[in-house]
Design an enzyme around this catalytic site. Structure first.
Site, short mmCIF file in Angstrom:
data_model
loop_
_atom_site.label_atom_id
_atom_site.label_comp_id
_atom_site.label_asym_id
_atom_site.label_seq_id
_atom_site.Cartn_x
_atom_site.Cartn_y
_atom_site.Cartn_z
N VAL A 1 77.27 -25.21 8.90
CA VAL A 1 78.44 -25.36 9.77
C VAL A 1 78.67 -26.84 10.05
CG1 VAL A 1 79.49 -24.74 11.99
CG2 VAL A 1 77.98 -23.12 10.85
N LYS B 1 82.45 -23.38 8.58
CA LYS B 1 81.24 -22.87 7.93
C LYS B 1 81.45 -22.81 6.42
CE LYS B 1 78.82 -18.94 9.14
NZ LYS B 1 78.73 -17.49 9.15
N PHE C 1 73.06 -18.26 5.59
CA PHE C 1 74.34 -17.95 4.96
C PHE C 1 75.24 -19.16 4.75
CE2 PHE C 1 73.19 -14.00 7.34
CZ PHE C 1 72.78 -13.29 6.22
N GLY C 2 74.79 -20.33 5.20
CA GLY C 2 75.62 -21.51 4.98
C GLY C 2 75.42 -22.58 6.02
N GLY D 1 72.05 -22.31 8.27
CA GLY D 1 71.34 -21.03 8.32
C GLY D 1 71.26 -20.44 6.93
N LEU E 1 76.50 -29.30 12.02
CA LEU E 1 76.16 -28.68 13.31
C LEU E 1 74.97 -27.73 13.19
CD1 LEU E 1 79.76 -27.81 14.63
CD2 LEU E 1 78.28 -29.67 15.42
N GLY E 2 74.58 -27.43 11.96
CA GLY E 2 73.46 -26.51 11.77
C GLY E 2 73.55 -25.77 10.45
N ASP F 1 73.70 -8.10 13.02
CA ASP F 1 72.85 -9.30 13.07
C ASP F 1 72.89 -9.96 14.46
OD1 ASP F 1 71.02 -11.03 11.94
OD2 ASP F 1 72.52 -12.36 11.03
#
Length: 326
Positions: free
Chosen positions: A51, A65, A48-49, A46, A43-44, A174
């Protein structure tokens, strides 16, 4: 003999698979529901990890995630922050954490030119799945532009969520459009508490030498002096409010605190420009747009003491007059 109606009622009352699962989920279960973390379920990704979409046996979907090994913040710290800080949160404008996994598995890894068997810990977090995606996507990537009523509803929802988070008191650290997710009714939910800090009851701020956050949304006192307080979030919130109101993206380039974006909004978004940008709105709604621009600009004051408290922002958005907190 059971009728179709009674069978249907029994099905209705049957608890979902998700509600019967423990909060600590086995890694094998998460591998199964994400099709072994397949690319089709991605799903995406970033900093930090990544998903993944997980489909539980009864068809319900969750977002899984998988924390990155090389993230800017240690995985253990991200994991602990998310689990401890949001597991207990229950608010319609905060993403619900439905489970987690912190499990060691034996893997063959290379070490000093030799292959050894080591225990590798996988850290995963599971959330409610919000198919509409992020505010970032809906504001700047979807061709159908949102109408003003939807934008205003999103701004109010984010502020209500932050009011709840600050009451705990947790500082999110954030806030940005990528970390606001929207449900099917465009209700916003604050997500991604990996950088969040939990404050003690008497504590109003803390200092850190390790500054992490998203370029373009970092409050100056945190960036330059390592000061963290609820007013750090208010700075980021101001940028979020202005982006949602104007439909213009904060592109920081070389400016971590979005100075140019703020200057453009302050100079350009006059009453005349608001009326031109939103020609179909009546006087009350034009007033809402003006109020959001004013609140956004107050939130990004360089002096954090001049920024309004979240309680005052919520009051103003609801049409209740409130003086700025000093």
């Amino acid at each position: 003999m059971a009728t179709n109606a009674s069978r249907g009622k029994a099905e209705e009352n049957k608890p979902s698979v998700l509600s019967t699962l423990p909060k600590e989920l086995p890694l094998d279960f998460l591998k199964t529901i994400t099709d072994q973390f397949s690319e089709e379920r991605n799903l995406g990704t970033g900093a930090f990890g990544t998903v993944y979409k997980g489909i539980v046996p009864d068809g319900e979907t969750i977002a899984v995630k998988k924390l990155a090994e090389n993230s800017p913040v240690a995985r253990d710290k991200l994991f602990t922050n998310e689990v401890q800080n949001i597991m207990a949160l229950n608010h319609e404008n905060v993403v619900r954490l439905v489970g987690y996994c912190h499990e060691a598995q034996k893997k063959v890894v290379q070490n000093n030119g030799r292959y050894i068997v080591a225990d590798i810990v996988e850290s995963l977090l599971c959330y409610e799945h919000l198919p509409k995606g992020s505010l970032q996507k809906n504001l700047f990537e979807v061709p159908d532009k949102m109408d003003w009523d939807t934008r205003f509803k999103i701004i109010k929802g984010i502020c209500n969520g932050l009011l709840f988070v600050h009451s705990i008191p947790i500082v999110h650290m954030d806030l940005k459009p990528e970390n606001i997710l929207l449900d099917d009714n465009m209700v916003p939910k604050i997500a991604d508490f990996g950088l969040s800090r939990l404050f003690g009851q008497e504590q109003t701020r803390m200092n850190t030498q390790n500054v992490v956050g998203s370029y373009g949304y970092i409050a100056p006192e945190y960036l330059y002096r390592g000061e963290i307080s609820t007013k750090s979030d208010i700075y980021s919130l101001g940028l979020l409010i202005m982006e949602t109101t104007t439909g213009q993206k904060n592109c920081p380039s070389n400016e971590p605190s979005a100075v140019q974006f703020i200057r453009n909004v302050r100079e350009k978004w006059t009453e005349l420009h608001i009326a031109t940008r939103y020609p179909s709105l009546n006087a009350d709604r034009l007033q809402q747009v003006k109020r959001c621009i004013q609140i956004g600009l107050e939130c990004v004051e360089i002096d954090r003491q001049k920024r309004p408290a979240i309680e005052n922002i919520v009051d103003k958005l609801n049409g209740r007059c409130a003086s700025r907190s000093e």
